[in-house]
Design a protein around this motif. Structure first.
Motif, PDB file in Angstrom:
ATOM      1  N   ILE A   4      69.570 -16.106 -61.259  1.00 27.34           N
ATOM      2  CA  ILE A   4      68.241 -16.361 -60.300  1.00 27.34           C
ATOM      3  C   ILE A   4      67.187 -15.792 -61.051  1.00 27.34           C
ATOM      4  O   ILE A   4      67.250 -14.490 -61.700  1.00 27.34           O
ATOM      5  N   VAL A   5      66.251 -16.744 -61.514  1.00 27.10           N
ATOM      6  CA  VAL A   5      65.051 -16.099 -62.439  1.00 27.10           C
ATOM      7  C   VAL A   5      64.006 -15.901 -61.503  1.00 27.10           C
ATOM      8  O   VAL A   5      63.764 -16.624 -60.494  1.00 27.10           O
ATOM      9  N   VAL A   6      63.518 -14.604 -61.947  1.00 27.55           N
ATOM     10  CA  VAL A   6      62.155 -14.287 -61.036  1.00 27.55           C
ATOM     11  C   VAL A   6      60.912 -14.136 -62.009  1.00 27.55           C
ATOM     12  O   VAL A   6      60.810 -13.426 -63.112  1.00 27.55           O
ATOM     13  N   THR A   7      60.010 -15.148 -61.660  1.00 28.90           N
ATOM     14  CA  THR A   7      58.936 -15.223 -62.496  1.00 28.90           C
ATOM     15  C   THR A   7      57.778 -15.882 -61.927  1.00 28.90           C
ATOM     16  O   THR A   7      57.927 -16.578 -61.032  1.00 28.90           O
TER      17      THR A   7
ATOM     18  N   ARG B 286      58.487 -11.398 -47.920  1.00 30.69           N
ATOM     19  CA  ARG B 286      59.122 -12.844 -48.160  1.00 30.69           C
ATOM     20  C   ARG B 286      59.811 -12.909 -49.248  1.00 30.69           C
ATOM     21  O   ARG B 286      60.963 -13.703 -49.378  1.00 30.69           O
ATOM     22  N   PHE B 287      59.465 -11.932 -50.336  1.00 34.93           N
ATOM     23  CA  PHE B 287      60.398 -12.010 -51.654  1.00 34.93           C
ATOM     24  C   PHE B 287      61.723 -11.612 -51.471  1.00 34.93           C
ATOM     25  O   PHE B 287      62.714 -11.955 -51.799  1.00 34.93           O
ATOM     26  N   LEU B 288      61.982 -10.129 -50.636  1.00 36.95           N
ATOM     27  CA  LEU B 288      63.069  -9.622 -50.323  1.00 36.95           C
ATOM     28  C   LEU B 288      64.125 -10.676 -49.536  1.00 36.95           C
ATOM     29  O   LEU B 288      65.159 -10.493 -49.863  1.00 36.95           O
ATOM     30  N   GLN B 289      63.729 -11.382 -48.761  1.00 38.10           N
ATOM     31  CA  GLN B 289      64.281 -12.310 -47.819  1.00 38.10           C
ATOM     32  C   GLN B 289      64.808 -13.479 -48.632  1.00 38.10           C
ATOM     33  O   GLN B 289      65.924 -13.943 -48.902  1.00 38.10           O
ATOM     34  N   ALA B 290      63.883 -13.788 -49.596  1.00 33.67           N
ATOM     35  CA  ALA B 290      64.194 -15.086 -50.517  1.00 33.67           C
ATOM     36  C   ALA B 290      65.483 -14.734 -51.509  1.00 33.67           C
ATOM     37  O   ALA B 290      66.124 -15.480 -51.753  1.00 33.67           O
ATOM     38  N   LEU B 291      65.104 -13.685 -52.255  1.00 39.32           N
ATOM     39  CA  LEU B 291      66.021 -13.053 -53.087  1.00 39.32           C
ATOM     40  C   LEU B 291      67.637 -12.865 -52.448  1.00 39.32           C
ATOM     41  O   LEU B 291      68.388 -13.290 -53.020  1.00 39.32           O
ATOM     42  N   ASP B 292      67.417 -12.284 -51.332  1.00 44.05           N
ATOM     43  CA  ASP B 292      68.703 -11.941 -50.616  1.00 44.05           C
ATOM     44  C   ASP B 292      69.331 -13.423 -50.336  1.00 44.05           C
ATOM     45  O   ASP B 292      70.644 -13.448 -50.514  1.00 44.05           O
ATOM     46  N   ALA B 293      68.705 -14.322 -49.951  1.00 40.28           N
ATOM     47  CA  ALA B 293      69.084 -15.690 -49.584  1.00 40.28           C
ATOM     48  C   ALA B 293      69.670 -16.399 -50.830  1.00 40.28           C
ATOM     49  O   ALA B 293      70.797 -17.014 -50.809  1.00 40.28           O
ATOM     50  N   ALA B 294      68.912 -16.225 -51.972  1.00 40.87           N
ATOM     51  CA  ALA B 294      69.376 -16.806 -53.216  1.00 40.87           C
ATOM     52  C   ALA B 294      70.797 -16.300 -53.839  1.00 40.87           C
ATOM     53  O   ALA B 294      71.357 -17.211 -54.353  1.00 40.87           O
ATOM     54  N   LEU B 295      70.641 -14.997 -53.391  1.00 41.18           N
ATOM     55  CA  LEU B 295      71.949 -14.492 -54.009  1.00 41.18           C
ATOM     56  C   LEU B 295      73.366 -15.117 -53.322  1.00 41.18           C
ATOM     57  O   LEU B 295      74.080 -15.239 -53.825  1.00 41.18           O
TER      58      LEU B 295
ATOM     59  N   LEU C 275      62.510 -18.019 -58.296  1.00 42.88           N
ATOM     60  CA  LEU C 275      61.871 -17.545 -57.530  1.00 42.88           C
ATOM     61  C   LEU C 275      60.609 -16.704 -58.147  1.00 42.88           C
ATOM     62  O   LEU C 275      60.512 -16.254 -58.966  1.00 42.88           O
ATOM     63  N   ALA C 276      59.094 -17.210 -57.597  1.00 39.18           N
ATOM     64  CA  ALA C 276      58.017 -16.306 -57.725  1.00 39.18           C
ATOM     65  C   ALA C 276      58.156 -14.997 -57.146  1.00 39.18           C
ATOM     66  O   ALA C 276      59.010 -14.663 -56.089  1.00 39.18           O
TER      67      ALA C 276
END
Length: 154
Positions: A71-74, A137-146, A91-92
């Motif tokens: 998962i790339v965060v950029t 939004r980022f916290l939710q998106a990262l959790d879902a992506a993982l 994810l942004a």
């Protein structure tokens, strides 16, 4: 199947602390990539990767390391494109995902904005300020992506 790895384009990333918290909860490794020595927690899941200060050196490192378990965060649209092509989830920092369907229009918009800035000077603004809603939004998106990567659904 190997465990997910979060690759962070760390220079100017406003959500590093959030990344660490979510990664610890999921047992995911984090590679914090920058061209300067940033402080990172002393934790076995967190690795600091310092690259040369060459142009796009951090982006190049991340793009080469990216794969389907990443998962790339950029916020960098061109890096997002490279990571997507390598099979990574992207994810942004504001939590918005980059996808194969959305990256083309994002690149086009980036080019248009660059042209506008070049023609109009510095009067054309950038993205809006980072907000609490972006962080949530980022916290939710990262959790879902993982979860998706762990299940092999990414």
């Amino acid at each position: 199947m190997s465990a997910p790895v979060i690759l962070v384009d760390a220079d100017a990333c406003p959500v590093k602390e959030e990344i660490y918290r979510v990664a610890w909860r999921h047992g995911a490794k984090v590679k914090v990539v920058s061209n300067s020595r940033l402080r990172v927690p002393d934790h076995p899941l967190i690795e600091r990767v310092v690259v040369s200060d060459g142009f796009d050196a951090a982006d190049d490192w991340i793009a080469e390391a990216a794969n389907a378990q990443s998962i790339v965060v950029t916020a960098d649209i061109l890096l997002a494109d490279r990571a997507l092509k390598a099979g990574a989830s992207v994810l942004a920092p504001n939590g918005k995902p980059f996808t194969l369907a959305s990256i083309g229009p994002a690149i086009a918009t980036r080019a248009i904005m660059a042209d506008l800035r070049a023609g109009m000077g510095e009067g054309v603004g950038g993205p809006p300020p980072f907000s609490k809603a972006d962080r949530a939004r980022f916290l939710q998106a990262l959790d879902a992506a993982l979860v998706r990567v762990k299940r092999g659904l990414a």
